[in-house]
Scaffold this motif. Sequence first.
Motif, PDB file in Angstrom:
ATOM      1  N   ASP A  75       0.832  -1.205   0.000  1.00  0.00           N
ATOM      2  CA  ASP A  75       0.000   0.000   0.000  1.00  0.00           C
ATOM      3  C   ASP A  75       0.866   1.253   0.000  1.00  0.00           C
ATOM      4  O   ASP A  75       1.899   1.305   0.657  1.00  0.00           O
ATOM      5  CB  ASP A  75      -0.903  -0.029   1.238  1.00  0.00           C
ATOM      6  N   GLY A  76       0.419   2.257  -0.702  1.00  0.00           N
ATOM      7  CA  GLY A  76       1.117   3.544  -0.734  1.00  0.00           C
ATOM      8  C   GLY A  76       2.108   3.622  -1.874  1.00  0.00           C
ATOM      9  O   GLY A  76       2.951   2.756  -2.048  1.00  0.00           O
ATOM     10  N   ASN A  77       1.976   4.638  -2.677  1.00  0.00           N
ATOM     11  CA  ASN A  77       2.892   4.866  -3.800  1.00  0.00           C
ATOM     12  C   ASN A  77       3.035   3.651  -4.713  1.00  0.00           C
ATOM     13  O   ASN A  77       4.138   3.213  -5.028  1.00  0.00           O
ATOM     14  CB  ASN A  77       4.266   5.319  -3.302  1.00  0.00           C
ATOM     15  N   ILE A  79       3.522   1.564  -7.728  1.00  0.00           N
ATOM     16  CA  ILE A  79       4.280   1.838  -8.943  1.00  0.00           C
ATOM     17  C   ILE A  79       3.596   1.166 -10.127  1.00  0.00           C
ATOM     18  O   ILE A  79       3.249  -0.011 -10.068  1.00  0.00           O
ATOM     19  CB  ILE A  79       5.729   1.327  -8.812  1.00  0.00           C
ATOM     20  N   ARG A 108      -7.593  10.023  -6.065  1.00  0.00           N
ATOM     21  CA  ARG A 108      -6.394  10.055  -5.213  1.00  0.00           C
ATOM     22  C   ARG A 108      -5.789   8.670  -4.980  1.00  0.00           C
ATOM     23  O   ARG A 108      -4.666   8.544  -4.519  1.00  0.00           O
ATOM     24  CB  ARG A 108      -6.684  10.727  -3.888  1.00  0.00           C
ATOM     25  N   HIS A 109      -6.535   7.612  -5.300  1.00  0.00           N
ATOM     26  CA  HIS A 109      -6.011   6.274  -5.142  1.00  0.00           C
ATOM     27  C   HIS A 109      -5.125   5.851  -6.312  1.00  0.00           C
ATOM     28  O   HIS A 109      -4.512   4.801  -6.276  1.00  0.00           O
ATOM     29  CB  HIS A 109      -7.153   5.259  -5.001  1.00  0.00           C
TER      30      HIS A 109
END
Length: 110
Positions: A75-77, A79, A108-109
């Motif tokens: 989760d998060g950033n 790629i 935003r996801h």
Amino acid sequence: MKLDVLIITAHPDDAELCMGGTIARFVKKGFSVGIIDITKGELGSRGTEITRKHEAETSNKILGIKVRENLGIPDGNIIVNEENVLLVIKMIRKYKPGIVFTSYFNDRHV
């Protein structure tokens, strides 16, 4: 297994929060619906990975979801690379949905 509708979202609970009513309506009309969660939502500020997993399992039963899988991408950033894209492509090929729902391109996801 062929699905009529496949929903691809970032975290467990995103599909239900964003389109739970739509999912319920599809299922009521006899469509087979599946959800693919990209991550386990481990960075979420409201709930833990375990809580989200439990909530997803409960909502699957309530909504009548046929299939739910989690790609386990951290989760998060997230790629956008060949490896991650191929994981999503594999799910689409596996379930051969007639309709695919996912996040809006500037959500935003994404």
